[in-house]
Design a protein around this motif. Structure first.
Motif, mmCIF file in Angstrom:
data_model
loop_
_atom_site.group_PDB
_atom_site.id
_atom_site.type_symbol
_atom_site.label_atom_id
_atom_site.label_comp_id
_atom_site.label_asym_id
_atom_site.label_seq_id
_atom_site.Cartn_x
_atom_site.Cartn_y
_atom_site.Cartn_z
ATOM 1 N N VAL A 309 -6.929 5.885 0.542
ATOM 2 C CA VAL A 309 -5.570 5.635 1.017
ATOM 3 C C VAL A 309 -4.618 5.698 -0.172
ATOM 4 C CG1 VAL A 309 -4.022 3.839 1.907
ATOM 5 C CG2 VAL A 309 -6.206 4.276 3.050
ATOM 6 N N LYS A 310 -3.520 6.422 -0.034
ATOM 7 C CA LYS A 310 -2.541 6.560 -1.110
ATOM 8 C C LYS A 310 -1.410 5.551 -0.928
ATOM 9 C CE LYS A 310 0.436 9.957 -3.407
ATOM 10 N NZ LYS A 310 0.881 11.376 -3.401
ATOM 11 N N ARG A 311 -1.155 4.778 -1.983
ATOM 12 C CA ARG A 311 -0.024 3.849 -2.001
ATOM 13 C C ARG A 311 1.196 4.621 -2.471
ATOM 14 N NH1 ARG A 311 -1.616 -1.123 -5.258
ATOM 15 N NH2 ARG A 311 -0.956 0.101 -7.067
ATOM 16 N N LEU A 312 2.166 4.793 -1.611
ATOM 17 C CA LEU A 312 3.269 5.711 -1.877
ATOM 18 C C LEU A 312 4.201 5.231 -2.979
ATOM 19 C CD1 LEU A 312 4.154 6.781 1.787
ATOM 20 C CD2 LEU A 312 2.700 7.950 0.121
ATOM 21 N N ALA A 313 4.247 3.932 -3.226
ATOM 22 C CA ALA A 313 5.173 3.410 -4.237
ATOM 23 C C ALA A 313 4.861 3.926 -5.630
ATOM 24 C CB ALA A 313 5.144 1.880 -4.229
ATOM 25 N N ASP A 314 3.560 4.108 -5.937
ATOM 26 C CA ASP A 314 3.194 4.525 -7.288
ATOM 27 C C ASP A 314 2.120 5.606 -7.324
ATOM 28 O OD1 ASP A 314 1.012 3.079 -6.470
ATOM 29 O OD2 ASP A 314 1.218 1.476 -7.958
ATOM 30 N N GLY A 315 1.684 6.082 -6.161
ATOM 31 C CA GLY A 315 0.678 7.132 -6.120
ATOM 32 C C GLY A 315 -0.742 6.652 -6.316
ATOM 33 N N HIS A 316 -0.931 5.350 -6.472
ATOM 34 C CA HIS A 316 -2.264 4.796 -6.677
ATOM 35 C C HIS A 316 -3.120 5.015 -5.428
ATOM 36 C CE1 HIS A 316 -5.274 2.028 -8.322
ATOM 37 N NE2 HIS A 316 -5.359 1.505 -7.119
#
Length: 390
Positions: A309-316
């Motif tokens: 799963v990609k965290r959109l705030a930082d690309g993590h």
């Protein structure tokens, strides 16, 4: 896979899976003799079969395990996410062997039998998984008879007559029946589950139980909250009578739109209080409906402990545990909702937060059990919100 009209039981077959399209899959039954009808899905986890079988989100489902060696670590009394198993049965590749694990107190076969659940081994689970991926999760009947006697046509009728999960509210069936206070933290080797007494000085979470996993409450307690659990059908007034600092919306089975008939009006009122709100899985979908979004049935669903799963705030990228067959349609979300996470498998919505109120949710399971713990920080994020709002 044979056709129901020409499928006598092969020699040695004591179990069968009959799908609504007429496919007949023979194998060796284990666990409890009998039959069960539900949706057939697959789970890609390599460990944690007891947690999977006892996850209330699997109510009315038959789980195909893609990992071939299910049952090899036996069963114990700690790796449970509910008092009873909710998955109807399971399909596995290899026969269940004697356990090879120091924590085992019984075999998986004995556990399945004691809990009245049907198992089927000796199945080409890769072929069945491909079929589900190509054609979608089918309705089916799993059956075990030690003498190999099956009325396949009758089983096929049951598979075809079962209405399916779409439009089905199962949260009321798996929810707790009355309020209770949660105590206990996460498990550690050699120590078991930590003691977390209900401390009135801690920020107070009222959790609405739509089919919750125990490890969610353990993580909330470890993050510094005290937790009171209420049934799925609790009213706004019943929730607020406990004077919560924040509200948690749990995971659970079935169609969120059906559960939303009674849950969504309550959630909308809870949002209007301005108190922090956190939702997981079905709770995420119900929050999506409460803010005006839509949900829909997925082709095959997401079930396993290895979903990126990609965290959109930082690309993590977080590797997550998932178990859901419905999803929030991201295009339907209003302007005051920000998408926070997406699946790297198919781009579907996996998280959101409101821009005008302290509310957020994720489609995956940050509590794992089974699965990785990349996302456990979300419990700390929620408790921090509680502290600031007190």
């Amino acid at each position: 896979m044979a056709d129901a009209k020409a499928s006598p039981a092969p020699n040695g077959a004591t179990g069968v899976l009959v799908l609504a399209d007429g496919s007949v899959i023979w194998g060796r039954g284990f666990g409890a003799e009998g039959e069960a009808v539900g949706e057939v899905c697959f789970n890609t986890s390599m460990t944690g079969y007891q947690e999977v079988m006892t996850d209330p989100s699997y109510a009315s489902q038959i789980v195909t395990f893609t990992f071939p060696h299910i049952g090899n670590v036996g069963a114990n009394y700690e790796d449970l996410e509910a008092d009873n198993p909710w998955a109807l049965g399971c399909v596995v590749r290899q026969d269940v062997t004697e356990p090879s694990n120091f924590r085992a107190v019984q075999t998986f076969v004995e556990w399945m039998q004691a809990n009245d659940r049907v198992g089927l081994s000796g199945v080409d689970t890769r072929a069945l998984t491909r079929k589900i991926r190509t054609e979608g999760a089918p309705n089916g009947v799993i059956a075990y008879d030690s003498r190999g006697r099956f009325d396949v046509e009758a089983l096929l009728r049951k598979a075809r007559e079962w209405p399916g999960l779409e439009g089905m509210d199962l949260a009321k069936d798996v929810s707790c029946r009355q309020m209770y206070r949660w105590s206990g933290g996460r498990w550690s080797l050699g120590e078991g589950y930590a003691e977390r007494p209900h401390d009135e000085a801690l920020p107070h979470v009222v959790a609405i139980d739509y089919g919750s996993k125990r490890n969610i409450f353990r993580n909330l307690a470890d993050a510094g909250a005290r937790v009171t659990v209420l049934p799925a059908t609790s009213s706004f007034d019943e929730v607020m009578a406990h004077r919560p600092d924040g509200i948690f919306l749990s995971n659970g089975p079935g169609d969120p739109a059906a559960t939303g008939e009674y849950a969504v009006p309550v959630i909308r009122k809870l949002l209007d209080t301005g108190k922090p709100l956190f939702g997981i899985c079905l709770g995420h979908q119900l929050l999506g409906l409460a803010v005006g979004g839509r949900t829909s049935k997925m082709h095959q669903g997401h079930r396993g402990a290895n979903h990126p799963v990609k965290r959109l705030a930082d690309g993590h990228v977080e590797i997550t545990s998932m178990n859901h067959g419905f999803a929030v349609e991201k295009e339907s979300l209003p302007a005051n909702v920000r998408e926070t996470h997406i699946s790297l498998f198919d781009g579907s919505n996996c998280g959101m937060e409101l821009t005008d109120r302290p509310a957020f949710s994720v489609q995956y399971h940050p509590e794992a059990s089974p699965g990785p713990q990349d996302s456990v920080y979300l419990f700390g994020k929620f408790v921090d919100q509680l502290e600031k709002s007190r």
